[in-house]
Scaffold this active site. Structure first.
Site, PDB file in Angstrom:
ATOM      1  N   GLU A  66      26.307  34.473  41.484  1.00 24.75           N
ATOM      2  CA  GLU A  66      25.317  33.475  41.904  1.00 24.75           C
ATOM      3  C   GLU A  66      24.168  34.062  42.714  1.00 24.75           C
ATOM      4  O   GLU A  66      23.133  33.416  42.858  1.00 24.75           O
ATOM      5  CB  GLU A  66      25.987  32.334  42.694  1.00 24.75           C
ATOM      6  CG  GLU A  66      26.559  32.691  44.059  1.00 24.75           C
ATOM      7  CD  GLU A  66      27.996  33.193  44.010  1.00 24.75           C
ATOM      8  OE1 GLU A  66      28.465  33.528  42.912  1.00 24.75           O
ATOM      9  OE2 GLU A  66      28.639  33.276  45.069  1.00 24.75           O
ATOM     10  N   ARG A 108      37.090  28.424  31.214  1.00 24.84           N
ATOM     11  CA  ARG A 108      36.210  29.518  30.800  1.00 24.84           C
ATOM     12  C   ARG A 108      36.895  30.867  30.974  1.00 24.84           C
ATOM     13  O   ARG A 108      37.900  30.980  31.672  1.00 24.84           O
ATOM     14  CB  ARG A 108      34.926  29.512  31.650  1.00 24.84           C
ATOM     15  CG  ARG A 108      33.986  28.380  31.335  1.00 24.84           C
ATOM     16  CD  ARG A 108      32.831  28.310  32.317  1.00 24.84           C
ATOM     17  NE  ARG A 108      33.247  27.929  33.646  1.00 24.84           N
ATOM     18  CZ  ARG A 108      32.444  27.865  34.699  1.00 24.84           C
ATOM     19  NH1 ARG A 108      31.166  28.173  34.557  1.00 24.84           N
ATOM     20  NH2 ARG A 108      32.888  27.508  35.877  1.00 24.84           N
ATOM     21  N   TYR A 142      31.762  34.666  40.159  1.00 21.80           N
ATOM     22  CA  TYR A 142      31.170  33.722  41.118  1.00 21.80           C
ATOM     23  C   TYR A 142      32.048  33.789  42.364  1.00 21.80           C
ATOM     24  O   TYR A 142      33.268  33.582  42.267  1.00 21.80           O
ATOM     25  CB  TYR A 142      31.197  32.296  40.571  1.00 21.80           C
ATOM     26  CG  TYR A 142      30.211  32.034  39.448  1.00 21.80           C
ATOM     27  CD1 TYR A 142      28.844  32.157  39.648  1.00 21.80           C
ATOM     28  CD2 TYR A 142      30.646  31.636  38.193  1.00 21.80           C
ATOM     29  CE1 TYR A 142      27.934  31.913  38.622  1.00 21.80           C
ATOM     30  CE2 TYR A 142      29.746  31.379  37.153  1.00 21.80           C
ATOM     31  CZ  TYR A 142      28.398  31.515  37.377  1.00 21.80           C
ATOM     32  OH  TYR A 142      27.493  31.270  36.371  1.00 21.80           O
ATOM     33  N   ASP A 181      26.764  18.515  46.408  1.00 21.77           N
ATOM     34  CA  ASP A 181      27.034  19.024  47.759  1.00 21.77           C
ATOM     35  C   ASP A 181      27.651  17.903  48.574  1.00 21.77           C
ATOM     36  O   ASP A 181      27.146  16.779  48.552  1.00 21.77           O
ATOM     37  CB  ASP A 181      25.716  19.450  48.429  1.00 21.77           C
ATOM     38  CG  ASP A 181      25.050  20.571  47.675  1.00 21.77           C
ATOM     39  OD1 ASP A 181      25.667  21.621  47.545  1.00 21.77           O
ATOM     40  OD2 ASP A 181      23.901  20.375  47.209  1.00 21.77           O
ATOM     41  N   LYS A 215      35.661  32.391  38.230  1.00 18.67           N
ATOM     42  CA  LYS A 215      35.690  31.682  39.514  1.00 18.67           C
ATOM     43  C   LYS A 215      36.070  32.617  40.653  1.00 18.67           C
ATOM     44  O   LYS A 215      36.452  33.770  40.440  1.00 18.67           O
ATOM     45  CB  LYS A 215      36.700  30.520  39.449  1.00 18.67           C
ATOM     46  CG  LYS A 215      36.327  29.419  38.484  1.00 18.67           C
ATOM     47  CD  LYS A 215      34.934  28.844  38.687  1.00 18.67           C
ATOM     48  CE  LYS A 215      34.814  27.919  39.878  1.00 18.67           C
ATOM     49  NZ  LYS A 215      33.462  27.292  39.948  1.00 18.67           N
ATOM     50  N   HIS A 225      30.828  32.613  45.869  1.00 14.73           N
ATOM     51  CA  HIS A 225      30.494  31.512  46.797  1.00 14.73           C
ATOM     52  C   HIS A 225      31.168  31.725  48.146  1.00 14.73           C
ATOM     53  O   HIS A 225      31.931  30.884  48.628  1.00 14.73           O
ATOM     54  CB  HIS A 225      30.887  30.158  46.185  1.00 14.73           C
ATOM     55  CG  HIS A 225      30.050  29.807  44.982  1.00 14.73           C
ATOM     56  ND1 HIS A 225      28.709  29.513  45.066  1.00 14.73           N
ATOM     57  CD2 HIS A 225      30.364  29.743  43.666  1.00 14.73           C
ATOM     58  CE1 HIS A 225      28.225  29.275  43.864  1.00 14.73           C
ATOM     59  NE2 HIS A 225      29.200  29.411  42.987  1.00 14.73           N
TER      60      HIS A 225
HETATM   61  N1  LIG Z   1      28.308  20.632  39.022  1.00 13.63           N
HETATM   62  C1  LIG Z   1      28.267  21.756  38.338  1.00 13.63           C
HETATM   63  O1  LIG Z   1      29.134  22.044  37.508  1.00 13.63           O
HETATM   64  C2  LIG Z   1      27.121  22.686  38.532  1.00 13.63           C
HETATM   65  C3  LIG Z   1      26.876  23.717  37.611  1.00 13.63           C
HETATM   66  C4  LIG Z   1      25.759  24.533  37.789  1.00 13.63           C
HETATM   67  C5  LIG Z   1      24.936  24.353  38.907  1.00 13.63           C
HETATM   68  N2  LIG Z   1      25.245  23.388  39.816  1.00 13.63           N
HETATM   69  C6  LIG Z   1      24.411  23.150  41.014  1.00 13.63           C
HETATM   70  O2  LIG Z   1      23.268  22.387  40.648  1.00 13.63           O
HETATM   71  C7  LIG Z   1      22.230  22.592  41.633  1.00 13.63           C
HETATM   72  C8  LIG Z   1      20.919  22.853  40.931  1.00 13.63           C
HETATM   73  O3  LIG Z   1      20.986  24.078  40.249  1.00 13.63           O
HETATM   74  P1  LIG Z   1      19.738  24.612  39.382  1.00 13.63           P
HETATM   75  O4  LIG Z   1      20.177  25.929  38.827  1.00 13.63           O
HETATM   76  O5  LIG Z   1      19.249  23.563  38.494  1.00 13.63           O
HETATM   77  O6  LIG Z   1      18.684  24.880  40.558  1.00 13.63           O
HETATM   78  P2  LIG Z   1      17.153  25.293  40.388  1.00 13.63           P
HETATM   79  O7  LIG Z   1      16.833  26.141  41.557  1.00 13.63           O
HETATM   80  O8  LIG Z   1      16.880  25.824  39.026  1.00 13.63           O
HETATM   81  O9  LIG Z   1      16.393  23.903  40.519  1.00 13.63           O
HETATM   82  C9  LIG Z   1      16.351  23.164  41.697  1.00 13.63           C
HETATM   83  C10 LIG Z   1      15.058  22.369  41.706  1.00 13.63           C
HETATM   84  O10 LIG Z   1      15.107  21.451  42.804  1.00 13.63           O
HETATM   85  C11 LIG Z   1      13.787  21.310  43.278  1.00 13.63           C
HETATM   86  N3  LIG Z   1      13.774  20.681  44.600  1.00 13.63           N
HETATM   87  C12 LIG Z   1      13.996  21.248  45.820  1.00 13.63           C
HETATM   88  N4  LIG Z   1      13.851  20.313  46.785  1.00 13.63           N
HETATM   89  C13 LIG Z   1      13.545  19.157  46.152  1.00 13.63           C
HETATM   90  C14 LIG Z   1      13.284  17.823  46.589  1.00 13.63           C
HETATM   91  N5  LIG Z   1      13.293  17.505  47.889  1.00 13.63           N
HETATM   92  N6  LIG Z   1      13.022  16.884  45.665  1.00 13.63           N
HETATM   93  C15 LIG Z   1      13.010  17.193  44.344  1.00 13.63           C
HETATM   94  N7  LIG Z   1      13.231  18.431  43.883  1.00 13.63           N
HETATM   95  C16 LIG Z   1      13.496  19.393  44.772  1.00 13.63           C
HETATM   96  C17 LIG Z   1      13.256  22.740  43.260  1.00 13.63           C
HETATM   97  O11 LIG Z   1      11.850  22.781  43.333  1.00 13.63           O
HETATM   98  C18 LIG Z   1      13.798  23.238  41.918  1.00 13.63           C
HETATM   99  O12 LIG Z   1      12.868  23.023  40.868  1.00 13.63           O
HETATM  100  C19 LIG Z   1      22.730  23.772  42.492  1.00 13.63           C
HETATM  101  O13 LIG Z   1      23.268  23.268  43.689  1.00 13.63           O
HETATM  102  C20 LIG Z   1      23.840  24.384  41.656  1.00 13.63           C
HETATM  103  O14 LIG Z   1      24.826  25.046  42.451  1.00 13.63           O
HETATM  104  C21 LIG Z   1      26.301  22.549  39.640  1.00 13.63           C
END
Ligand SMILES: NC(=O)c1ccc[n+]([C@@H]2O[C@H](COP(=O)([O-])OP(=O)(O)OC[C@H]3O[C@@H](n4cnc5c(N)ncnc54)[C@H](O)[C@@H]3O)[C@@H](O)[C@H]2O)c1
Length: 373
Positions: free
Chosen positions: A117, A15, A93, A269, A74, A95
């Protein structure tokens, strides 16, 4: 203001923070933009495209040394520490809680770091995470499509509704931005989709946006275990509190899953909601635990680099433009949502979560901005 757009150096990070249209917006407002040679190549934008938009193409050192604001994607890597200097604005970002060494480099060099973020909107959500989360969620379903294939290590399941064949089940934990992205694609492919969340309001809102082959369940241990037994794919999209020591899915629980089931962990995580997860890269994306394929790539959007760059640049530009037009201090005073992204200011750490995690001294934003002229 002079803005610098370096080429990203993280492995497989394709990106770029500013697309040519972004550069044109800055130039139209009288700003100067340095773009590193080939910075946009991974997203399909040539140096010529940037030149036509009004950018100055330069080497990495010139970009960093000329810029008042570094605009990137990044975090800063050790090879880039030498370019950090007092008062340089870093908008990317960051972090900081996950990268202590980088945080120390930012503090020692006295840069002004504003992390994408942590920028918030008026609803307390994260507008600069949202576009990437949506892509990560969509990419997670595409990863399931790929790794479901027997030629890629899967059981040979096509995640689609095929006449005469049992419809696959896709379970998504977390109904936020990435969960909705995953659900939108999984549902449009005709799968039985189950979403679990703890926030009923969010689930109610989402219900109206998704078709009827999506079932919403309250996220508790009983429902989760039932889903684990039935699902062909589990997609984890929870924003997990990094201080938690427990898990939602324990290693033992994997024994309940069907042979050949897949876990796609978007949140990825280490030792987080899914005990057996640890983040992986596009070079080596999968591993197996208890016979269950795990895909935990931590920068999924980079696989869709052009879409991701355009979407990210669209989201960040209004904030970057405000900083460029007003200067950093005025922009931080005027925009309390941007201020939430302030990680460090001239040697002072301002992000509570990082200060708590690493036992570092915290200076509150209010302390910082009260000295702005
Ligand atoms: N792997 C990647 O490339 C990548 C890219 C973007 C984001 N992420 C990560 O993905 C994760 C989610 O991001 P998001 O933007 O969708 O978050 P978000 O805050 O939009 O959504 C998270 C959801 O999880 C729910 N939640 C919390 N505890 C819960 C539980 N015990 N059971 C079920 N649901 C629960 C919340 O209510 C919320 O609706 C973050 O950790 C983010 O850093 C990863």
């Amino acid at each position: 203001m002079i803005i610098g757009v370096p080429k990203e150096i993280k492995n497989k990070e394709n990106r770029v923070a500013a697309i040519p249209a972004t550069v044109a917006e800055f130039v139209n407002k009288g700003h100067k933009v340095y773009v590193e040679n080939n910075a946009g190549l991974g997203s399909g934008f040539s140096d010529e495209d940037y030149k036509q938009a009004g950018a100055i193409i330069a080497d990495c050192e010139t970009v960093y040394k000329s810029a008042e604001m570094i605009y990137k994607v990044k975090e800063i890597f050790p090879q880039e520490y030498k370019y950090l200097r007092e008062n340089l604005i870093l908008f990317t970002y960051i972090h900081s809680n996950a990268h202590l060494e980088q945080t120390q480099a930012l503090l020692e060099s006295k840069v002004i770091g504003i992390a994408y973020e942590d920028v918030e909107d008026k609803n307390g959500r994260f507008p600069l995470l949202k576009p990437m989360s949506e892509l990560a969620g969509k990419g997670s379903f595409l990863a399931a499509l790929h790794y479901g294939q027997s030629v890629h290590g899967g059981k040979g399941i096509l995640f689609n509704r095929i006449c005469g064949v049992e419809t696959p089940t896709v379970t998504i934990i977390g109904c936020g931005e990435s969960g909705m992205g995953a659900a939108e694609l999984a549902a449009s492919f005709g799968n039985n989709v189950k979403i679990l969340d703890v926030n009923k309001e969010v689930m109610n809102e989402s219900k109206s946006k998704l078709p009827s082959n999506v079932e919403f369940l309250y996220s508790n241990r009983t429902n989760l275990l039932k889903c684990l037994k039935e699902t062909d794919v589990l997609i984890n999209c929870i924003l997990w509190n990094k201080t938690r020591k427990d898990h939602l899915v324990y290693k033992e629980d994997l024994k309940l899953m069907k042979g050949g089931a897949i876990i796609i962990d978007v949140a990825c995580d280490d030792n987080g909601a899914i005990e057996t997860s640890h983040s992986t890269s596009h070079d080596d994306p999968i591993y197996y635990e208890e016979g269950i394929l795990h895909y935990c790539v931590d920068n999924i959007p980079s696989a869709f680099s052009r879409t991701a760059s355009i979407s990210l640049a669209n989201a960040t530009l209004p904030y970057a433009m405000e900083i460029a037009n007003k200067g950093c201090e005025k922009a931080l005073i005027d925009n309390k949502y941007l201020l939430k992204g302030l990680t460090c200011y001239r040697g002072k750490l301002t992000l509570a979560e990082t200060a708590i995690k690493h036992n570092l001294e915290l200076t509150l934003y209010d302390e910082i901005i009260k000295d702005f002229k």
